[in-house]
Structures are given as structure tokens and as C-alpha cells.
Design an enzyme around this catalytic site. Structure first.
Site: not given
Ligand code: AMP
Length: 402
Positions: A7, A95, A184, A215, A245, A337, A388
Site C-alpha cells: 500500500n 492497493r 474503502h 479515521n 473530514r 466500529g 484489507e
């Protein structure tokens, strides 16, 4: 089969080597501050297990190639390494943030794919160039080893036009590809598959609302295993309130700010991306600090930020249940979560009329595995740890097996 997952960011990259026969992570790490006078490499062997060993290397990494060469040295080190030599890396999964409309599936990287990722740079000017440089480094250092690109956007490519188009002049979509893409996607796809497994259903039969709350935060409406809507938009700025954000706001606020504060577009963009969300409302963007402030210090701003954060999630759950029809489960994943019992309790409060009711004791217990926290309502409420990297590795294997 060992898959190296990469990534790559502009001045850093994360990596993880996964044995796909067992799905065990052999090692993972982060190379940071590439191009600066002092760089840092943090490496973990058997991450997340009782045998985890961590060490750091501090030295300059002039570019990504230098960083990756050091990683290869560590991977193959006779004492600390996890493989004998590079030939034990059988494939590389990358990714890639923005696949645009070109990619609805992961693909083996060749020159055509590289060019298409490049063509999508206007839609992800910060991410796609960095992802491309990760691909180029891997192809230089591992000649002959197949590279697969796995896109954050691909899971959301099943959205119908009524969900992905903005009510703007169609010419803007045609000319500039302005539309909702969603992000995501690797995480939403991973938890969708895990939820189906948990519920004993086929992956293409499961109906869900998935909440990736870290985040960055996004939600997806999943019907028969496919995404039919998602909260992030053309960029990851849209939708839920996030760490820094803003998520959805009235777009007229942008010209209003420009006119009344004399701000440039760049300055406004920085406020919306870096100074808003939880941080904008209460000065903190880590939910753990927010809980300490509101519960132990009676900080009203922290309380308000928490309530605003949960309120948006609740609204999206309602909207997505209306969109999907009867759902099997609401799924919580990612840092907030998976770990934040306060958030889950607040979001699921007074939702019995939608079949959502949680067992507060179970909600308060940490287990680190996929599980239900429902209290018998029609809709299951699941906590599913996301992974992921494993999803990218799995997609890599699937693509290579055809
Ligand atoms: P992620 O982006 O998925 O890595 O999530 C990072 C975020 O998870 C952090 O910014 C924290 O706000 C949040 N987080 C991690 N642990 C907890 C926890 N125990 N309670 C609440 N939030 C947490």
C-alpha cells in the site's frame, strides 16, 4: 503461495507478507519519511499473534526503491527473515485508490493497466501517482513476479446510475467523470463476505448495511452481496462525519467561505479535509480522547462531536435500509466500529422499530473476532474486524487463478 501486499503512499508505504495457504500474516511493516534526511522502517514478525516481534530501522531512504530494497533484506535476513530468498514471494497485490470507471475488478498489472491507472490520476491526484510508483518499484525489484492491482473503488462499481450520478449538468460527468465512486471498497467487500459466512448465507444472497468507521468513515448499502450505494463520493470527503473530514455539507458553503473569508479553493479544501469533522467540532479527532474528555472532564464540545458523529451514522442506516429493503445485518468495522462500544450503543439506541436492538453487555465486551451483539431483533448487529491486506491478497490469488 506467499503474497506481498503493498500500500504505497507518496512518502511512505505499508507492506505485509501473507501465506495464503494458511492466511497467516508472516510479517508486516511501514516505511516512512521517504526522501527526508532520516527515514524510519517499522517491521513486525507474526503481527497480531502472541509471538509478535517488532523492530525499527532508522536510516535515510532516498526513494521508494531504497525502502523496498531494505524490506527485501529484512524479509530474507538469515536470522530475522521469514523467507529464504525473493523467489518465495509468488505474487504482489497492490492497493490502488482510484480505478475510475475503468476497473470494476482487480487486474494483473501490465503496461495497459499502468496507463489506465495513470489516466485516473485527475480523480485521485494524491493517491494514484503514489500507488503507481509502488507498482513500478515492485516490478523493478521482483521481475517476473505478477503484480495485481486491487482498487478501493471496484466494490462500488455495481451502483446503479441513480446512485452514482450527481444532479449536475450531464456534460460534467461526460467530460470530467464527476460522479460518486466510493472508497474503502476492499474493507466493505471483506466484511460483506465475512458477514455472509457468519450468517450462514451465500455471499451473493446477503443484504447488509456496512459501516467502516475509522479515521476515515464510509458506509455501504449491500443488496445480494453487491454494493448499491455508498456514502463517500467522487472523493473520500463526502458522507459521514470523520476524524478531520467534514462529510456532507451544503456545497454553497464553499463559495460563501471564499466570498466572506477571502479564502482560496486550496485553503477551503484544507479546512474541509484536515480541520473539520470531530477535530473541527471539539479539537480532537481520536475517539478515545473524545470519550475521556466528555465522560471524565464534562467537555461539552466533545459530547456534541460524539453525538453528531453517531447521528449521521444513524441517518445513513435508516436511508440504506430504505434503499436495500429488509436487511440481514448492520456491520460495524475498522478502528472506531470495532472498538467503540459507546458509539455502537448510541447509534443503535431507539432503533427497535427497524429491528435493531443490541445486547449492551455483549456490546461492552472485546473479543477481536467476528460476532453478533444483537438482542434478538430481526436485524443482526455484527462486529467484524476488517482485514484489507488479506482481502487484497485474496483478490490477487483469485485473479491469478483466473
Ligand atoms: P482506523 O482508521 O481504522 O485505523 O481507525 C483509527 C481510529 O480508531 C482512531 O483514530 C481512533 O479514533 C479509533 N479507535 C481505536 N481504538 C478505539 C477505541 N478503543 N475506542 C474508540 N475509538 C477507537
Amino acid at each position: 503461495m506467499n503474497v506481498l501486499v503493498i500500500n504505497s503512499g507518496s512518502s511512505s508505504f505499508k507492506y505485509q507478507l501473507i501465506d495464503m495457504n494458511t492466511e497467516a500474516s508472516l510479517c508486516s511493516g511501514l516505511v516512512e519519511r521517504i526522501g527526508e534526511t532520516q527515514g524510519k522502517l517499522t517491521h513486525k514478525v507474526m503481527p497480531g499473534t502472541a509471538e509478535e516481534k517488532k523492530f525499527t530501522v532508522e536510516q535515510p531512504f532516498p526513494d521508494h526503491v531504497a525502502g523496498m530494497k531494505t524490506v527485501v533484506d529484512i524479509l530474507t535476513d538469515p536470522e530475522r527473515g521469514v523467507i529464504k530468498d525473493k523467489s518465495e514471494i509468488h505474487a504482489i497485490g497492490h492497493r490502488v485508490v482510484q480505478g475510475g470507471e475503468t476497473f470494476s475488478k482487480s487486474v494483473v498489472v501490465d503496461s495497459v493497466v499502468r496507463a489506465a491507472i495513470h489516466d485516473n490520476i485527475p480523480l485521485a491526484p494524491l493517491h494514484n501517482p503514489a500507488n503507481l510508483s509502488g507498482i513500478e518499484v515492485a516490478q523493478e525489484l521482483f521481475p517476473g513476479v505478477p503484480s495485481v492491482a486491487v482498487f478501493d473503488t471496484e466494490f462500488h462499481q455495481t451502483m446503479p446510475a441513480k446512485a452514482y450520478l450527481y444532479p449536475l449538468p450531464t456534460s460534467l460527468y461526460k467530460e470530467l467523470k464527476i460522479r460518486r465512486y466510493g472508497f474503502h471498497g476492499t474493507s466493505h467487500r471483506f466484511v460483506t463476505k465475512q458477514a455472509a459466512k457468519f450468517l450462514g448465507k451465500k455471499a451473493d444472497e446477503v443484504n447488509l448495511v456496512t459501516c467502516h468507521l475509522g479515521n476515515g468513515c464510509s458506509m455501504a448499502a449491500v443488496k445480494n452481496g453487491q454494493c448499491i450505494d455508498t456514502s463517500m463520493g467522487m472523493t473520500p470527503l463526502a458522507g459521514l462525519m470523520m476524524g478531520t473530514r467534514c462529510g456532507d455539507i451544503d456545497p454553497a458553503i464553499l463559495p460563501f467561505l471564499a466570498e466572506n473569508k477571502g479564502l482560496t479553493i486550496k485553503e477551503i479544501d484544507a479546512i474541509l479535509n484536515k480541520e473539520s469533522g470531530l477535530k473541527g467540532v471539539c479539537g480532537m479527532n481520536d475517539m478515545r480522547d473524545i470519550h475521556t474528555a466528555r465522560l471524565e472532564k464534562g467537555d461539552d464540545k466533545a459530547q456534541l462531536a460524539f453525538e453528531m458523529f453517531c447521528y449521521r451514522i444513524k441517518q445513513y442506516i435508516g436511508a440504506y435500509i430504505a434503499t436495500v429493503g429488509p436487511i440481514d445485518a448492520v456491520v460495524f468495522t475498522a478502528g472506531v466500529g470495532e472498538n467503540d462500544e459507546y458509539m455502537r450503543a448510541e447509534v443503535c439506541k431507539d432503533m427497535e422499530h427497524l429491528g435493531i436492538e443490541i445486547d449492551l453487555e455483549e456490546n461492552n465486551t472485546r473479543r477481536g473476532v467476528a460476532r453478533s451483539i444483537s438482542k434478538g431483533g430481526k436485524v443482526q448487529v455484527l462486529i467484524i474486524p476488517t482485514n484489507e491486506e488479506l482481502e487484497i491478497a485474496q483478490a490477487t490469488v483469485d485473479v491469478l487463478k483466473g
